[in-house]
Design a protein around this motif. Structure first.
Motif, PDB file in Angstrom:
ATOM      1  N   GLN A 365      11.922   0.160   8.397  1.00  0.00           N
ATOM      2  CA  GLN A 365      11.574  -0.028   6.991  1.00  0.00           C
ATOM      3  C   GLN A 365      12.142  -1.328   6.440  1.00  0.00           C
ATOM      4  OE1 GLN A 365      12.863   3.401   4.789  1.00  0.00           O
ATOM      5  NE2 GLN A 365      11.540   4.823   5.902  1.00  0.00           N
ATOM      6  N   GLY A 368       9.156  -1.978   0.486  1.00  0.00           N
ATOM      7  CA  GLY A 368       7.701  -1.998   0.351  1.00  0.00           C
ATOM      8  C   GLY A 368       6.960  -1.963   1.672  1.00  0.00           C
ATOM      9  N   GLN A 370       6.768   0.008   5.789  1.00  0.00           N
ATOM     10  CA  GLN A 370       7.250   1.007   6.749  1.00  0.00           C
ATOM     11  C   GLN A 370       6.403   0.951   8.011  1.00  0.00           C
ATOM     12  OE1 GLN A 370       8.769   5.302   6.073  1.00  0.00           O
ATOM     13  NE2 GLN A 370       6.597   5.570   6.506  1.00  0.00           N
ATOM     14  N   SER A 396       0.743  -7.233  -2.805  1.00  0.00           N
ATOM     15  CA  SER A 396       1.923  -6.800  -2.056  1.00  0.00           C
ATOM     16  C   SER A 396       2.720  -8.026  -1.643  1.00  0.00           C
ATOM     17  CB  SER A 396       1.511  -6.016  -0.799  1.00  0.00           C
ATOM     18  OG  SER A 396       0.988  -6.893   0.179  1.00  0.00           O
ATOM     19  N   SER A 415       2.555   0.925   6.932  1.00  0.00           N
ATOM     20  CA  SER A 415       2.310   1.200   5.517  1.00  0.00           C
ATOM     21  C   SER A 415       2.886   0.088   4.648  1.00  0.00           C
ATOM     22  CB  SER A 415       2.939   2.536   5.110  1.00  0.00           C
ATOM     23  OG  SER A 415       2.450   3.598   5.888  1.00  0.00           O
ATOM     24  N   ARG A 417       3.356  -1.027   0.397  1.00  0.00           N
ATOM     25  CA  ARG A 417       3.302  -0.540  -0.986  1.00  0.00           C
ATOM     26  C   ARG A 417       2.494  -1.501  -1.855  1.00  0.00           C
ATOM     27  NH1 ARG A 417       8.913   0.152  -2.903  1.00  0.00           N
ATOM     28  NH2 ARG A 417       8.806  -2.101  -3.234  1.00  0.00           N
ATOM     29  N   TYR A 441      -5.246   4.982   1.172  1.00  0.00           N
ATOM     30  CA  TYR A 441      -4.341   4.912   0.020  1.00  0.00           C
ATOM     31  C   TYR A 441      -3.795   6.289  -0.318  1.00  0.00           C
ATOM     32  CZ  TYR A 441      -2.588   4.169  -4.696  1.00  0.00           C
ATOM     33  OH  TYR A 441      -1.787   4.117  -5.817  1.00  0.00           O
ATOM     34  N   TRP A 445       0.863   3.703  -1.707  1.00  0.00           N
ATOM     35  CA  TRP A 445       0.989   3.061  -0.393  1.00  0.00           C
ATOM     36  C   TRP A 445      -0.357   3.052   0.329  1.00  0.00           C
ATOM     37  CZ3 TRP A 445       5.685   1.372   1.986  1.00  0.00           C
ATOM     38  CH2 TRP A 445       6.829   1.576   1.219  1.00  0.00           C
ATOM     39  N   THR A 447      -1.888   2.851   4.232  1.00  0.00           N
ATOM     40  CA  THR A 447      -1.468   3.054   5.623  1.00  0.00           C
ATOM     41  C   THR A 447      -2.637   2.810   6.559  1.00  0.00           C
ATOM     42  OG1 THR A 447       0.178   4.704   4.951  1.00  0.00           O
ATOM     43  CG2 THR A 447      -0.487   4.692   7.265  1.00  0.00           C
TER      44      THR A 447
END
Length: 468
Positions: A365, A368, A370, A396, A415, A417, A441, A445, A447
């Protein structure tokens, strides 16, 4: 013995073409993210050559479009499946079956010239619908799908496991080859903090200026090796992959590979067996003569040290490569490594928080950002080089976790944010160096699944035509 195996196999299958077989590619050639799954048979640089079934059986599947282009799948009584890909078209009776299917599904009835079609058709047939005999005409050679020039891509698979098999084990008697493989160079891979080779603690290559090098190399500690080599055939200037490789140290086998079958789920392990980083930079494959701890390729066998040589005595070590093609042509390359006690550079200190471990789940991580990497996604530990660029008024921040291409064996979940409100979250996607990775979404987030950790990741918004 090898000749008798060819004879027995060729009695089962016949040539798919009525011209001498020469190859544009052989089975198991290393390529980024996959092994070459069949043989590419030259069709005299033209389309429209007759293509015949290599054995008795029945057509059980026909595909149109996608990578194989127009392709026919024949199931045989001996438990094998033969696949004929990149065809220009099919015999009339088979074409009629395909046409009925396409029309029934609202697709355009154009199949002869399909090359990059977005309309994909996958038709499955019963055993009684299209039986074939050995030598029966199936269609015409072409250049459809992801083909770069006219040829026939022929695969043989095991019907139960779907593993890719070397077609030359069954069709070798239809080819002529008396040329042995050629090695160009070897690469030494000192184990970090545990080995040194020719005064270097990083990998380094050395050319085979002759088959039995008179130069003596110096090493201490643990070192792996790799080899750059090609196979060849008469009447063709093409370079092919190596079928069988052995590395001996003082007469003992420490590594052996036999590229005779490849489980389809293990295709991406080619990036581990081959030196992907070197290929990405130099476009030349060095195939390692050791295995990384998370590489389970069944076509590789190693000793208890995973093929890594421990130069722990001050003496000469005799190293020998033996390269053999599917026809039994053999070449030997040897060199001497003198074990000489010398200091070894201590291992570089790595940040454990940004180290991905091959044997476990990883959850990395940043603010914002991951990344979740599952077990089985890596063949060895991977050190990340994380960096984030904070950007005002952007969807982002911008993230980099590896500076160059770093392919995974299984997809990871990435992912990012969303930093600001947007009118329609369905238009937001994860971008990597201009490639739309899509994304789902949820709760601020986005992904997406990724197969490569290299590049720069950020969120972008799809634009309507009127906004362009």
């Amino acid at each position: 013995m090898l000749a008798s195996l060819f004879l027995a196999a060729s009695l089962q299958f016949a040539s798919p073409v009525h011209i001498p077989i020469t190859l544009a590619g052989n089975f198991g050639e290393p390529r980024p993210n996959h092994f070459h799954g069949g043989i590419d048979i030259r069709t005299e640089r033209q389309e429209g050559l007759p293509i015949f079934s290599i054995g008795d059986g029945y057509v059980y599947r026909v595909t149109v479009g996608s990578g194989y282009g127009n392709a026919i799948y024949v199931r045989h009584p001996n438990g094998k499946v033969s696949i004929y890909a990149h065809l220009k078209g099919f015999v009339p009776a088979l074409r009629a079956i395909v046409s009925r299917h396409r029309l029934a599904h609202g697709q355009e009835d154009v199949i002869d010239e399909v090359h990059k079609s977005s309309e994909y058709a996958d038709i499955h047939l019963h055993a009684y619908e299209f039986p074939v005999t050995q030598g029966q005409l199936l269609g015409a050679s072409g250049n459809t799908g992801t083909s770069q020039a006219p040829h026939l891509h022929l695969e043989i698979r095991d019907n139960r496991s779907w593993s890719l098999l070397d077609p030359l084990d069954y069709l070798g008697s239809y080819l002529k080859d008396t040329e042995a493989p050629t090695a160009h160079a070897f690469m030494a891979y000192p184990v970090e903090g545990q080995g040194i080779f020719e005064g270097c603690d990083d990998k380094c290559s050395f050319p085979f200026t002759e088959q039995h090098l008179t130069q003596s190399f110096k090493a201490w500690g643990k070192v792996g090796f790799g080899i750059s080599a090609d196979d060849h055939m008469e009447e063709c200037y093409q370079k092919y992959g190596i079928r069988h490789t052995i590395l001996k140290v003082d007469g003992h086998v420490v590594f052996e590979s036999d590229v005779d079958s490849i489980p389809p789920s293990m295709n991406r392990y080619v990036n581990s067996w081959g030196d992907y980083d070197y290929y990405y930079d130099k476009h030349e494959w060095y195939m390692k003569s050791f295995v990384e701890p998370g590489n389970p390729l069944p076509i590789i066998k190693v000793d208890s040290s995973r093929g890594i040589v421990n130069f722990c005595e001050e003496r000469d070590y005799q190293l020998e490569y033996i390269l053999t093609d599917v026809f039994g042509n053999e070449a030997k390359y040897s060199f001497i490594v003198h074990g000489e006690r010398q200091p070894i550079t201590p291992p570089e200190e790595h940040s454990l928080s940004s180290m991905l471990r091959w044997e476990r789940i990883n959850n990395f991580q940043m603010p914002g950002f991951q990344l979740v990497v599952r077990p089985g996604s890596l063949a060895d530990n991977l050190q990340l080089s994380p960096d984030v660029e904070y950007t005002e008024d952007a969807l982002s921040d911008t993230y980099t976790i590896r500076p160059t291409s770093s392919p995974l064996i299984r997809k990871a979940l990435l992912s990012i944010r969303l930093k600001k409100e947007v009118g329609d979250t369905k238009k937001i996607y994860i971008d990597c160096d201009g490639t739309n990775l899509g994304g789902i979404y949820h709760d601020g987030w986005l992904t997406a699944s990724v197969f490569d950790l290299g590049g720069t990741f950020m969120l972008k918004e799809q634009m309507n035509e009127e906004d362009l």
